[in-house]
Scaffold this motif. Structure first.
Motif, PDB file in Angstrom:
ATOM      1  N   VAL A  10       0.862  -1.171   0.000  1.00 19.25           N
ATOM      2  CA  VAL A  10       0.000   0.000   0.000  1.00 19.25           C
ATOM      3  C   VAL A  10       0.903   1.227   0.000  1.00 19.25           C
ATOM      4  N   ASP A  11       0.517   2.245  -0.754  1.00 24.18           N
ATOM      5  CA  ASP A  11       1.342   3.450  -0.863  1.00 24.18           C
ATOM      6  C   ASP A  11       1.025   4.385   0.298  1.00 24.18           C
ATOM      7  N   VAL A  12       2.066   4.792   1.032  1.00 22.09           N
ATOM      8  CA  VAL A  12       1.922   5.739   2.138  1.00 22.09           C
ATOM      9  C   VAL A  12       2.956   6.843   1.950  1.00 22.09           C
ATOM     10  N   ASP A  13       2.477   8.022   1.604  1.00 19.05           N
ATOM     11  CA  ASP A  13       3.374   9.169   1.355  1.00 19.05           C
ATOM     12  C   ASP A  13       4.439   8.832   0.324  1.00 19.05           C
ATOM     13  N   GLY A  14       4.049   8.091  -0.707  1.00 21.24           N
ATOM     14  CA  GLY A  14       4.973   7.750  -1.775  1.00 21.24           C
ATOM     15  C   GLY A  14       5.892   6.585  -1.488  1.00 21.24           C
ATOM     16  N   GLY A  62      11.186   0.907   5.784  1.00 19.47           N
ATOM     17  CA  GLY A  62      12.580   0.515   5.981  1.00 19.47           C
ATOM     18  C   GLY A  62      12.759  -0.845   6.620  1.00 19.47           C
ATOM     19  N   PHE A  63      11.665  -1.582   6.839  1.00 23.72           N
ATOM     20  CA  PHE A  63      11.736  -2.902   7.459  1.00 23.72           C
ATOM     21  C   PHE A  63      11.108  -3.942   6.541  1.00 23.72           C
ATOM     22  N   GLY A  64      11.509  -5.182   6.745  1.00 22.09           N
ATOM     23  CA  GLY A  64      10.896  -6.285   6.018  1.00 22.09           C
ATOM     24  C   GLY A  64      10.974  -6.082   4.521  1.00 22.09           C
ATOM     25  N   ARG A  65       9.803  -6.086   3.875  1.00 21.40           N
ATOM     26  CA  ARG A  65       9.735  -5.918   2.426  1.00 21.40           C
ATOM     27  C   ARG A  65       9.255  -4.521   2.031  1.00 21.40           C
ATOM     28  N   SER A  66       9.133  -3.620   3.006  1.00 25.36           N
ATOM     29  CA  SER A  66       8.703  -2.255   2.692  1.00 25.36           C
ATOM     30  C   SER A  66       9.838  -1.447   2.092  1.00 25.36           C
ATOM     31  N   ALA A  87      -1.048   4.243   7.229  1.00 23.84           N
ATOM     32  CA  ALA A  87      -1.268   2.987   6.511  1.00 23.84           C
ATOM     33  C   ALA A  87      -2.724   2.556   6.631  1.00 23.84           C
ATOM     34  N   ALA A  88      -3.303   2.689   7.827  1.00 25.42           N
ATOM     35  CA  ALA A  88      -4.714   2.341   8.009  1.00 25.42           C
ATOM     36  C   ALA A  88      -5.597   3.201   7.120  1.00 25.42           C
ATOM     37  N   ASP A  89      -5.295   4.488   7.048  1.00 28.42           N
ATOM     38  CA  ASP A  89      -6.063   5.375   6.169  1.00 28.42           C
ATOM     39  C   ASP A  89      -5.965   4.909   4.719  1.00 28.42           C
ATOM     40  N   ALA A  90      -4.738   4.575   4.296  1.00 29.61           N
ATOM     41  CA  ALA A  90      -4.540   4.150   2.913  1.00 29.61           C
ATOM     42  C   ALA A  90      -5.262   2.832   2.620  1.00 29.61           C
ATOM     43  N   LEU A  91      -5.434   2.010   3.628  1.00 26.71           N
ATOM     44  CA  LEU A  91      -6.129   0.732   3.474  1.00 26.71           C
ATOM     45  C   LEU A  91      -7.640   0.882   3.623  1.00 26.71           C
TER      46      LEU A  91
END
Length: 274
Positions: A10-14, A62-66, A87-91
């Motif tokens: 999901v895109d969050v602030d680019g 910056g963590f995992g696969r993000s 992220a919740a907002d974007a989802l």
């Protein structure tokens, strides 16, 4: 219907934020947060949780696969809490249930105390009060330590920490999966930023607000944890209203040691609270 462990972004602030999805989109949303590990800690129980919840096991920037990379200011508990809300907002998620592990538990407590969007909470072997940072993390608050830490140093430290987080011996494949994000320089720097930002005042300062909010909370704890001692979990239940504790066999990542018991404890809490 998301297949358990299906990875999406999901895109969050680019910045593309990665998450493991499970469950039906019409089910109540459950956000799952990690700490000094990544969303891999939730993978063993996502199939079970997805039977009754729409699960989003997020990777912080910056963590995992993000994508992205955290600096120290972006890696504080309040800053990470804002990243979760975005992220919740974007989802398209307004109110949500919340489960969190390790430093992610500090982020969860911040959200429970301040956001008005958390319906019920699960803390799994989480930081709280002044239980953190542990020495292996605290030393990264020194900028000289961060500057001098090589790729090999950090990978060795993460390997040791991961191996010490379970009672059972992880297979070579499992261990490689846990360590895989830290092959990336940006993710290594993000991890050190989170370590540098670790400060117990972030959780100690939340206690009055958590007591007032009294959000239904279950602590699910691997009782043999050497990093986050179970005594802190017992203290939380004594001091914070509407909280209970389920002890399970295991260490710091009980989803690997006792996945069925952890999933049952979480699902039972969510069902009762709903």
């Amino acid at each position: 219907m998301a297949q358990p462990g299906e990875r999406r972004t999901v895109d969050v602030d680019g910045v593309p934020l990665s998450y493991l999805a499970a469950g039906d989109a019409t089910a109540p949303p459950l956000l799952l947060l990690h700490g000094t590990f990544w969303s891999r800690v939730w993978q063993p129980i996502l199939p079970a949780l997805g039977e009754h919840s729409c699960c989003y096991a997020l990777d912080f920037p910056g963590f995992g696969r993000s994508g992205g990379e955290l600096d120290v200011g972006q890696a504080t508990v309040p800053a990470l809490a804002q990243a979760v809300l975005k992220a919740a907002d974007a989802l398209g998620v307004e109110k949500f249930d919340l489960a969190a592990h390790d430093i992610g538990g500090g982020v969860a407590q911040h959200l429970a105390a301040t956001s008005g969007r958390v319906r019920t909470m699960v803390l799994m072997n989480s930081v709280m009060f002044d239980s953190w940072p542990v020495p292996a993390v605290e030393r990264f608050r020194d900028p000289d330590v961060r500057e001098s830490t090589t790729e090999a140093d950090l990978l060795a430290a993460r390997r040791k920490s991961t191996q010490g987080s379970t009672n059972r011996t992880l297979s070579d494949e499992e261990l490689a999966g846990y360590l895989s994000p830290w092959q990336s320089p940006a993710r290594r720097r993000s991890w050190m930023a989170m370590a540098a930002a670790a400060d117990p005042h972030f959780t100690l300062d939340l206690v009055p607000a958590l007591q007032e909010a009294a959000i239904p909370t279950r602590l699910v704890w691997g009782r043999d944890d050497d990093f986050q001692k179970i005594g802190f979990a017992r203290r939380y239940v004594e001091e914070i209203p509407n909280a209970d504790l389920v002890e399970v066999d295991g260490k710091h990542i009980p989803t690997e040691d006792s996945p069925d018991a952890v999933a049952t404890a979480i699902s039972g809490h969510l069902a009762a609270a709903r």
